[in-house]
Motif scaffolding. Structure first.
Motif, PDB file in Angstrom:
ATOM      1  N   LEU A   1       0.882  -1.164  -0.192  1.00 48.83           N
ATOM      2  CA  LEU A   1       0.100   0.043   0.089  1.00 48.83           C
ATOM      3  C   LEU A   1       0.804   1.446  -0.283  1.00 48.83           C
ATOM      4  CD1 LEU A   1      -2.707  -1.203   2.354  1.00 48.83           C
ATOM      5  CD2 LEU A   1      -2.781  -0.760  -0.144  1.00 48.83           C
ATOM      6  N   THR A   2       2.195   1.104   0.761  1.00 50.66           N
ATOM      7  CA  THR A   2       3.036   2.371   0.768  1.00 50.66           C
ATOM      8  C   THR A   2       3.522   2.589  -0.549  1.00 50.66           C
ATOM      9  OG1 THR A   2       3.734   1.572   2.826  1.00 50.66           O
ATOM     10  CG2 THR A   2       5.269   3.239   1.554  1.00 50.66           C
ATOM     11  N   SER A   3       3.740   1.421  -1.534  1.00 56.16           N
ATOM     12  CA  SER A   3       4.354   1.893  -2.796  1.00 56.16           C
ATOM     13  C   SER A   3       2.952   2.340  -3.548  1.00 56.16           C
ATOM     14  CB  SER A   3       4.780   0.175  -3.350  1.00 56.16           C
ATOM     15  OG  SER A   3       5.853   0.015  -2.916  1.00 56.16           O
ATOM     16  N   GLU A   4       1.920   1.799  -3.538  1.00 51.44           N
ATOM     17  CA  GLU A   4       0.687   2.292  -4.379  1.00 51.44           C
ATOM     18  C   GLU A   4       0.819   3.857  -4.274  1.00 51.44           C
ATOM     19  OE1 GLU A   4      -1.186   0.785  -6.705  1.00 51.44           O
ATOM     20  OE2 GLU A   4      -2.238   2.661  -6.720  1.00 51.44           O
ATOM     21  N   SER A   5       0.933   4.195  -3.018  1.00 49.04           N
ATOM     22  CA  SER A   5       0.504   5.722  -2.602  1.00 49.04           C
ATOM     23  C   SER A   5       1.858   6.483  -3.292  1.00 49.04           C
ATOM     24  CB  SER A   5       0.645   6.065  -1.127  1.00 49.04           C
ATOM     25  OG  SER A   5       1.595   5.756  -0.366  1.00 49.04           O
ATOM     26  N   TYR A   6       3.154   5.809  -3.162  1.00 47.41           N
ATOM     27  CA  TYR A   6       4.148   6.466  -3.753  1.00 47.41           C
ATOM     28  C   TYR A   6       4.260   6.617  -5.330  1.00 47.41           C
ATOM     29  CZ  TYR A   6       6.583   7.950   0.646  1.00 47.41           C
ATOM     30  OH  TYR A   6       7.111   8.604   1.630  1.00 47.41           O
ATOM     31  N   ALA A   7       3.535   5.645  -5.814  1.00 48.98           N
ATOM     32  CA  ALA A   7       3.410   5.515  -7.328  1.00 48.98           C
ATOM     33  C   ALA A   7       2.506   6.749  -7.742  1.00 48.98           C
ATOM     34  CB  ALA A   7       2.749   4.332  -7.839  1.00 48.98           C
ATOM     35  N   TYR A   8       1.338   6.908  -6.954  1.00 44.80           N
ATOM     36  CA  TYR A   8       0.349   7.721  -7.244  1.00 44.80           C
ATOM     37  C   TYR A   8       0.799   9.339  -6.894  1.00 44.80           C
ATOM     38  CZ  TYR A   8      -3.695  10.630  -6.372  1.00 44.80           C
ATOM     39  OH  TYR A   8      -4.867  11.399  -6.419  1.00 44.80           O
ATOM     40  N   LEU A   9       1.638   9.497  -5.468  1.00 46.41           N
ATOM     41  CA  LEU A   9       1.842  10.617  -5.391  1.00 46.41           C
ATOM     42  C   LEU A   9       3.133  11.265  -5.980  1.00 46.41           C
ATOM     43  CD1 LEU A   9       1.746  10.313  -1.499  1.00 46.41           C
ATOM     44  CD2 LEU A   9       0.285  12.016  -2.810  1.00 46.41           C
ATOM     45  N   TYR A  10       4.301  10.480  -6.251  1.00 50.43           N
ATOM     46  CA  TYR A  10       5.526  10.872  -6.888  1.00 50.43           C
ATOM     47  C   TYR A  10       5.589  10.228  -8.230  1.00 50.43           C
ATOM     48  CZ  TYR A  10       5.564  12.239  -2.098  1.00 50.43           C
ATOM     49  OH  TYR A  10       5.426  12.739  -0.961  1.00 50.43           O
ATOM     50  N   GLY A  11       4.862   9.432  -8.775  1.00 47.53           N
ATOM     51  CA  GLY A  11       5.063   8.992  -9.936  1.00 47.53           C
ATOM     52  C   GLY A  11       6.007   7.757 -10.021  1.00 47.53           C
ATOM     53  N   ILE A  12       6.525   7.087  -9.001  1.00 51.40           N
ATOM     54  CA  ILE A  12       7.513   6.025  -9.050  1.00 51.40           C
ATOM     55  C   ILE A  12       6.990   4.838  -9.859  1.00 51.40           C
ATOM     56  CG2 ILE A  12       9.200   4.726  -8.013  1.00 51.40           C
ATOM     57  CD1 ILE A  12       9.407   7.028  -5.715  1.00 51.40           C
ATOM     58  N   PRO A  13       7.172   4.285 -10.986  1.00 50.28           N
ATOM     59  CA  PRO A  13       6.576   3.014 -11.199  1.00 50.28           C
ATOM     60  C   PRO A  13       7.194   1.860 -10.550  1.00 50.28           C
ATOM     61  CG  PRO A  13       7.957   4.118 -12.805  1.00 50.28           C
ATOM     62  CD  PRO A  13       8.127   4.770 -11.713  1.00 50.28           C
ATOM     63  N   GLN A  14       6.210   1.131 -10.068  1.00 52.95           N
ATOM     64  CA  GLN A  14       6.727  -0.034  -9.079  1.00 52.95           C
ATOM     65  C   GLN A  14       5.851  -1.431  -9.168  1.00 52.95           C
ATOM     66  OE1 GLN A  14       6.884   1.465  -5.048  1.00 52.95           O
ATOM     67  NE2 GLN A  14       6.176   3.459  -5.811  1.00 52.95           N
ATOM     68  N   THR A  15       6.776  -2.295  -9.022  1.00 50.17           N
ATOM     69  CA  THR A  15       6.004  -3.790  -9.096  1.00 50.17           C
ATOM     70  C   THR A  15       6.247  -4.401  -7.909  1.00 50.17           C
ATOM     71  OG1 THR A  15       6.256  -3.861 -11.434  1.00 50.17           O
ATOM     72  CG2 THR A  15       5.416  -5.854 -10.317  1.00 50.17           C
ATOM     73  N   GLY A  16       5.272  -4.901  -6.941  1.00 56.40           N
ATOM     74  CA  GLY A  16       5.385  -5.882  -5.897  1.00 56.40           C
ATOM     75  C   GLY A  16       5.171  -7.341  -6.230  1.00 56.40           C
ATOM     76  N   LEU A  17       6.298  -8.055  -5.938  1.00 53.04           N
ATOM     77  CA  LEU A  17       6.238  -9.506  -6.499  1.00 53.04           C
ATOM     78  C   LEU A  17       5.943 -10.432  -5.200  1.00 53.04           C
ATOM     79  CD1 LEU A  17       9.152  -9.657  -8.701  1.00 53.04           C
ATOM     80  CD2 LEU A  17       6.807  -9.711  -9.308  1.00 53.04           C
ATOM     81  N   ARG A  18       4.892 -10.973  -5.523  1.00 55.42           N
ATOM     82  CA  ARG A  18       4.308 -11.950  -4.309  1.00 55.42           C
ATOM     83  C   ARG A  18       5.022 -13.125  -4.256  1.00 55.42           C
ATOM     84  NH1 ARG A  18      -2.209 -10.149  -3.806  1.00 55.42           N
ATOM     85  NH2 ARG A  18      -1.735  -8.211  -2.818  1.00 55.42           N
ATOM     86  N   PHE A  19       6.073 -13.296  -3.783  1.00 62.52           N
ATOM     87  CA  PHE A  19       6.918 -14.713  -3.814  1.00 62.52           C
ATOM     88  C   PHE A  19       6.168 -15.690  -3.164  1.00 62.52           C
ATOM     89  CE2 PHE A  19      10.792 -11.714  -4.042  1.00 62.52           C
ATOM     90  CZ  PHE A  19      10.851 -11.788  -5.277  1.00 62.52           C
ATOM     91  N   PHE A  20       6.149 -16.977  -3.712  1.00 61.18           N
ATOM     92  CA  PHE A  20       5.740 -18.218  -3.145  1.00 61.18           C
ATOM     93  C   PHE A  20       6.913 -19.309  -2.595  1.00 61.18           C
ATOM     94  CE2 PHE A  20       0.945 -18.280  -3.403  1.00 61.18           C
ATOM     95  CZ  PHE A  20       0.594 -16.924  -3.946  1.00 61.18           C
ATOM     96  N   THR A  21       7.137 -19.517  -1.328  1.00 59.70           N
ATOM     97  CA  THR A  21       7.887 -20.469  -0.701  1.00 59.70           C
ATOM     98  C   THR A  21       9.140 -20.644  -1.825  1.00 59.70           C
ATOM     99  OG1 THR A  21       6.053 -21.576   0.387  1.00 59.70           O
ATOM    100  CG2 THR A  21       8.211 -22.310   0.503  1.00 59.70           C
ATOM    101  N   VAL A  22      10.108 -19.753  -1.696  1.00 58.55           N
ATOM    102  CA  VAL A  22      11.124 -19.854  -2.539  1.00 58.55           C
ATOM    103  C   VAL A  22      12.272 -20.942  -2.006  1.00 58.55           C
ATOM    104  CG1 VAL A  22      12.727 -18.484  -3.826  1.00 58.55           C
ATOM    105  CG2 VAL A  22      10.746 -17.364  -3.200  1.00 58.55           C
ATOM    106  N   TYR A  23      12.719 -21.527  -2.834  1.00 56.74           N
ATOM    107  CA  TYR A  23      13.897 -22.549  -2.256  1.00 56.74           C
ATOM    108  C   TYR A  23      14.868 -22.844  -3.290  1.00 56.74           C
ATOM    109  CZ  TYR A  23      12.229 -26.259  -5.619  1.00 56.74           C
ATOM    110  OH  TYR A  23      11.998 -26.747  -6.637  1.00 56.74           O
TER     111      TYR A  23
END
Ligand SMILES: NC(=O)c1ccc[n+]([C@@H]2O[C@H](COP(=O)([O-])OP(=O)(O)OC[C@H]3O[C@@H](n4cnc5c(N)ncnc54)[C@H](O)[C@@H]3O)[C@@H](O)[C@H]2O)c1
Length: 322
Positions: A163-185
């Motif tokens: 949610l922080t990233s979503e707001s910083y993309a909206y407020l300051y234009g920073i393009p962002q992608t959050g990756l939801r990793f699943f049990t990395v091994y």
């Protein structure tokens, strides 16, 4: 291209940095080198990166906003960020909740504040987690699912970071992608995760604890698939002013008992299994829907659980001289 990788001494950060360096990128790596698990393993990972002339390392806490600002001020030509530093681990967030808020929430804010000053920044890719799906029952988990029933504080902090990233993309234009990793091994993995802890216990003749009988399953994802996904996504930023989240999973949930079988086979030793009820913070099962990432960049997992566990065990035996 100059890329900042946070959590570079960690399991995923180390592998991502190595892949970027092999592609000829300049990598600025930062990590606090905390002792959540054996810092010697973090030092050993960093040692693998040191020979690359285009790699530099700084010991730094991402929650220290002054230090983060100084970092980006001294590297104004940074073009991309892969933010992987975090306090990981679901159960440990009941033991030391404050470290999760500091590293994962304050850390996300400090990173993004520092990024506001980067004129050439094209994309911030950061680690979220399958844990945000919490007590959701309907599988596979989709990015459009509601995620307001977390079962751990770790999940809360990962959702707060999204949610922080979503707001910083909206407020300051920073393009962002959050990756939801699943049990990395995989090789150079994380000792606090079950597959690694079980390998250690089995090789030392100690019992392993199996939670929830035979029901527990995870959408295990091999590290090379994760690295390939991170790099593909990094090269495809969303439009300025927007952010998105994407699942990155194995798309094939495996029972934890199957993981024990594969460890026994590849370590040549039988496991002594003790059954206990599932800890309340643990999810019963996870499974990623991969439609969105497939559509974005054609990514799909390539390494089977059998092959991935074999590679992990080969590395494990070599690293510990077994
Ligand atoms: N491994 C997985 O299965 C998995 C699954 C879902 C999400 N994730 C996320 O992926 C990221 C990487 O995970 P990992 O498995 O490599 O974990 P890891 O613990 O091996 O790596 C994280 C690194 O971040 C560093 N770190 C922690 N707090 C810091 C701070 N405040 N400042 C600077 N450095 C700090 C640690 O020293 C560590 O080296 C994390 O954000 C984690 O939450 C991992």
């Amino acid at each position: 291209m100059k890329v900042l990788v946070t959590g570079v001494a960690g399991f995923i950060g180390f592998h991502v940095a190595e892949a970027l360096l092999k592609q000829g990128m300049n990598v600025i790596g930062v990590d606090s080198l905390n002792d959540y698990y054996d810092p010697a393993l973090k030092a050993a990972r960093l040692k693998q990166l040191e020979p690359y002339p285009s790699f530099s390392f700084q010991k730094l806490d991402v929650a220290d906003h002054q230090a983060m600002l100084s970092l980006t001020e001294s590297h104004p030509d940074l073009e991309a960020v892969v933010h992987l530093a975090a306090q990981a681990g679901v159960r440990h967030s009941m033991v030391d909740p404050y470290s999760y808020v500091t590293s994962n929430v304050m850390g996300q804010v400090a990173l993004l504040e520092a990024c506001r000053h980067l004129k050439n920044l094209t994309h911030v890719v950061y680690a979220s987690s399958s844990s945000v799906y919490g007590r959701n029952r309907s599988t596979p988990f989709r990015e459009t699912d509601r995620v307001d029933q977390p079962s751990s504080l770790y999940a809360v902090t990962k959702r707060a970071a999204e949610l922080t990233s979503e707001s910083y993309a909206y407020l300051y234009g920073i393009p962002q992608t959050g990756l939801r990793f699943f049990t990395v091994y995989g090789p150079w993995g994380r000792p606090d995760m079950a597959y690694y802890g079980f390998a250690k216990a089995i090789s030392e003749g100690r019992p392993v604890t199996l939670y929830d009988g035979k029901n527990l399953s995870r959408d295990f994802t091999y590290i090379d698939d994760i690295v390939r996904g991170v790099l593909k996504v990094l090269g495809r930023p969303p439009e300025a002013g927007t952010s998105r989240v994407l699942n990155l999973g194995g798309d094939k949930p495996e029972k934890v008992v199957r993981m024990i079988e594969l460890l026994e086979r590849n370590l040549d030793q039988k496991a002594v299994v003790e059954c206990r009820p599932r800890p309340v913070a643990d999810m019963e099962s996870t499974w990623a829907s991969l439609e969105n990432i497939k559509e974005l960049c054609g990514w799909e997992p390539e390494v089977s659980f059998e092959d991935g566990m074999k590679e992990f065990c080969l590395w494990f035996r070599k690293f510990y001289g077994i």
